[in-house]
Design a protein around this motif. Structure first.
Motif, PDB file in Angstrom:
ATOM      1  N   UNK A   1      18.856  19.465  -2.794  1.00 38.88           N
ATOM      2  CA  UNK A   1      17.654  18.644  -2.800  1.00 38.88           C
ATOM      3  C   UNK A   1      17.637  17.618  -3.904  1.00 38.88           C
ATOM      4  N   UNK A   2      16.706  16.686  -3.774  1.00 39.52           N
ATOM      5  CA  UNK A   2      16.542  15.612  -4.749  1.00 39.52           C
ATOM      6  C   UNK A   2      15.088  15.592  -5.201  1.00 39.52           C
ATOM      7  N   UNK A   3      14.900  15.418  -6.499  1.00 29.76           N
ATOM      8  CA  UNK A   3      13.556  15.245  -7.047  1.00 29.76           C
ATOM      9  C   UNK A   3      13.352  13.773  -7.381  1.00 29.76           C
ATOM     10  N   UNK A   4      12.171  13.268  -7.088  1.00 32.55           N
ATOM     11  CA  UNK A   4      11.817  11.892  -7.424  1.00 32.55           C
ATOM     12  C   UNK A   4      10.965  11.902  -8.682  1.00 32.55           C
ATOM     13  N   UNK A   5      11.323  11.063  -9.630  1.00 28.41           N
ATOM     14  CA  UNK A   5      10.581  10.945 -10.886  1.00 28.41           C
ATOM     15  C   UNK A   5      10.130   9.511 -11.074  1.00 28.41           C
ATOM     16  N   UNK A   6       8.956   9.357 -11.662  1.00 26.90           N
ATOM     17  CA  UNK A   6       8.464   8.027 -11.998  1.00 26.90           C
ATOM     18  C   UNK A   6       9.124   7.561 -13.289  1.00 26.90           C
ATOM     19  N   UNK A   7       9.521   6.308 -13.326  1.00 26.71           N
ATOM     20  CA  UNK A   7      10.013   5.707 -14.562  1.00 26.71           C
ATOM     21  C   UNK A   7       8.796   5.293 -15.390  1.00 26.71           C
ATOM     22  N   UNK A   8       9.051   4.748 -16.559  1.00 20.99           N
ATOM     23  CA  UNK A   8       7.941   4.260 -17.391  1.00 20.99           C
ATOM     24  C   UNK A   8       7.142   3.215 -16.623  1.00 20.99           C
TER      25      UNK A   8
ATOM     26  N   UNK B   1      14.958   0.352  -6.296  1.00 20.57           N
ATOM     27  CA  UNK B   1      15.514  -0.963  -6.640  1.00 20.57           C
ATOM     28  C   UNK B   1      14.644  -1.692  -7.655  1.00 20.57           C
ATOM     29  N   UNK B   2      13.340  -1.479  -7.596  1.00 17.16           N
ATOM     30  CA  UNK B   2      12.403  -2.146  -8.510  1.00 17.16           C
ATOM     31  C   UNK B   2      12.229  -1.379  -9.816  1.00 17.16           C
ATOM     32  N   UNK B   3      12.923  -0.242  -9.950  1.00 18.77           N
ATOM     33  CA  UNK B   3      12.863   0.517 -11.191  1.00 18.77           C
ATOM     34  C   UNK B   3      11.591   1.326 -11.368  1.00 18.77           C
ATOM     35  N   UNK B   4      10.944   1.693 -10.254  1.00 15.72           N
ATOM     36  CA  UNK B   4       9.709   2.478 -10.330  1.00 15.72           C
ATOM     37  C   UNK B   4       9.973   3.982 -10.282  1.00 15.72           C
TER      38      UNK B   4
ATOM     39  N   UNK C   1       0.839  -1.190   0.000  1.00 11.18           N
ATOM     40  CA  UNK C   1       0.000   0.000   0.000  1.00 11.18           C
ATOM     41  C   UNK C   1       0.882   1.252   0.000  1.00 11.18           C
ATOM     42  N   UNK C   2       1.961   1.239   0.767  1.00  9.48           N
ATOM     43  CA  UNK C   2       2.858   2.395   0.838  1.00  9.48           C
ATOM     44  C   UNK C   2       3.458   2.715  -0.533  1.00  9.48           C
ATOM     45  N   UNK C   3       3.807   1.686  -1.277  1.00  8.83           N
ATOM     46  CA  UNK C   3       4.344   1.892  -2.624  1.00  8.83           C
ATOM     47  C   UNK C   3       3.302   2.549  -3.517  1.00  8.83           C
ATOM     48  N   UNK C   4       2.085   2.027  -3.476  1.00  7.87           N
ATOM     49  CA  UNK C   4       1.011   2.591  -4.285  1.00  7.87           C
ATOM     50  C   UNK C   4       0.731   4.039  -3.922  1.00  7.87           C
ATOM     51  N   UNK C   5       0.713   4.322  -2.620  1.00  6.49           N
ATOM     52  CA  UNK C   5       0.463   5.685  -2.156  1.00  6.49           C
ATOM     53  C   UNK C   5       1.584   6.618  -2.601  1.00  6.49           C
ATOM     54  N   UNK C   6       2.824   6.133  -2.539  1.00  3.74           N
ATOM     55  CA  UNK C   6       3.966   6.947  -2.990  1.00  3.74           C
ATOM     56  C   UNK C   6       3.868   7.226  -4.487  1.00  3.74           C
ATOM     57  N   UNK C   7       3.518   6.204  -5.263  1.00  6.30           N
ATOM     58  CA  UNK C   7       3.371   6.392  -6.708  1.00  6.30           C
ATOM     59  C   UNK C   7       2.334   7.469  -7.017  1.00  6.30           C
ATOM     60  N   UNK C   8       1.245   7.477  -6.258  1.00 11.27           N
ATOM     61  CA  UNK C   8       0.190   8.470  -6.469  1.00 11.27           C
ATOM     62  C   UNK C   8       0.591   9.859  -5.983  1.00 11.27           C
ATOM     63  N   UNK C   9       1.561   9.919  -5.085  1.00 10.87           N
ATOM     64  CA  UNK C   9       1.975  11.201  -4.498  1.00 10.87           C
ATOM     65  C   UNK C   9       3.095  11.885  -5.275  1.00 10.87           C
TER      66      UNK C   9
ATOM     67  N   UNK D   1       9.573   5.961   5.015  1.00 14.68           N
ATOM     68  CA  UNK D   1       9.588   6.530   3.673  1.00 14.68           C
ATOM     69  C   UNK D   1      10.890   6.189   2.959  1.00 14.68           C
ATOM     70  N   UNK D   2      12.009   6.310   3.648  1.00 13.43           N
ATOM     71  CA  UNK D   2      13.313   5.995   3.068  1.00 13.43           C
ATOM     72  C   UNK D   2      13.345   4.549   2.592  1.00 13.43           C
ATOM     73  N   UNK D   3      12.835   3.646   3.415  1.00 12.78           N
ATOM     74  CA  UNK D   3      12.798   2.220   3.067  1.00 12.78           C
ATOM     75  C   UNK D   3      11.906   1.991   1.841  1.00 12.78           C
ATOM     76  N   UNK D   4      10.746   2.655   1.819  1.00 17.62           N
ATOM     77  CA  UNK D   4       9.814   2.515   0.689  1.00 17.62           C
ATOM     78  C   UNK D   4      10.444   3.033  -0.593  1.00 17.62           C
ATOM     79  N   UNK D   5      11.060   4.213  -0.528  1.00 19.97           N
ATOM     80  CA  UNK D   5      11.682   4.806  -1.720  1.00 19.97           C
ATOM     81  C   UNK D   5      12.847   3.963  -2.223  1.00 19.97           C
ATOM     82  N   UNK D   6      13.638   3.408  -1.312  1.00 20.72           N
ATOM     83  CA  UNK D   6      14.762   2.549  -1.696  1.00 20.72           C
ATOM     84  C   UNK D   6      14.234   1.327  -2.440  1.00 20.72           C
TER      85      UNK D   6
END
Length: 146
Positions: free
Chosen positions: A87-94, A72-75, A32-40, A63-68
């Motif tokens: 700062x760092x920006x997070x981007x979604x992969x394909x 690692x999964x290429x998301x 669920x945390x991964x899905x919520x992060x993807x939506x955020x 959050x750090x664990x979820x993002x790592x």
């Protein structure tokens, strides 16, 4: 149980929702945390990593664990923030964008199903009560020592 407390109803309902989302997410090797992060994370412009925690209501360690795990999964990918070198920006992969759509469909399905079983008035009352509870907590009006 006629004498349920408000916090019991909130906690039991949230735990059931979280369990439901996690069961659905495991079908796709996620949480669920991964899905919520993807939506955020903003689909096009990315999201500063520092704003993600407050947006999701997650502790930094989780959050750090979820993002790592997501990286690692290429998301997601991390890139330096051009307007703030520290700062760092997070981007979604394909693949992250594809999984985001799946997460979005899951959330919309939940909402549509609930809405089909209650009236618009009931939903409005629920939202109003949730807002009052959040305001009371945010304004420290429950356990204020003053």
């Amino acid at each position: 149980m006629k004498d349920k407390t408000i916090d019991y109803a909130l906690r039991a309902t949230w735990q059931a929702v979280a369990r439901m989302y996690n069961e659905e997410a495991t079908k796709y090797g996620a949480t669920m945390a991964t899905g919520f992060a993807l939506l955020s994370i903003d689909r096009e412009n990315g999201t500063p990593s520092t704003s993600l925690g407050p947006r999701m209501g997650m502790e930094a360690t989780s959050l750090t664990r979820t993002l790592k795990s997501m990286e690692d999964r290429g998301l997601i990918t991390r890139k330096k923030n051009p307007s703030d070198g520290r700062g760092v920006l997070l981007f979604l992969t394909k693949e992250g964008k594809e999984k985001r759509e799946l997460s979005k469909e899951t959330v919309l399905r939940f909402n549509e199903t609930v809405k089909s079983h209650i009236t618009e008035e009931q939903l409005q009352h629920f939202m109003e009560v949730a807002e009052v509870i959040n305001d009371l907590i945010n304004d420290k009006k429950i356990f204020n020592e003053d």
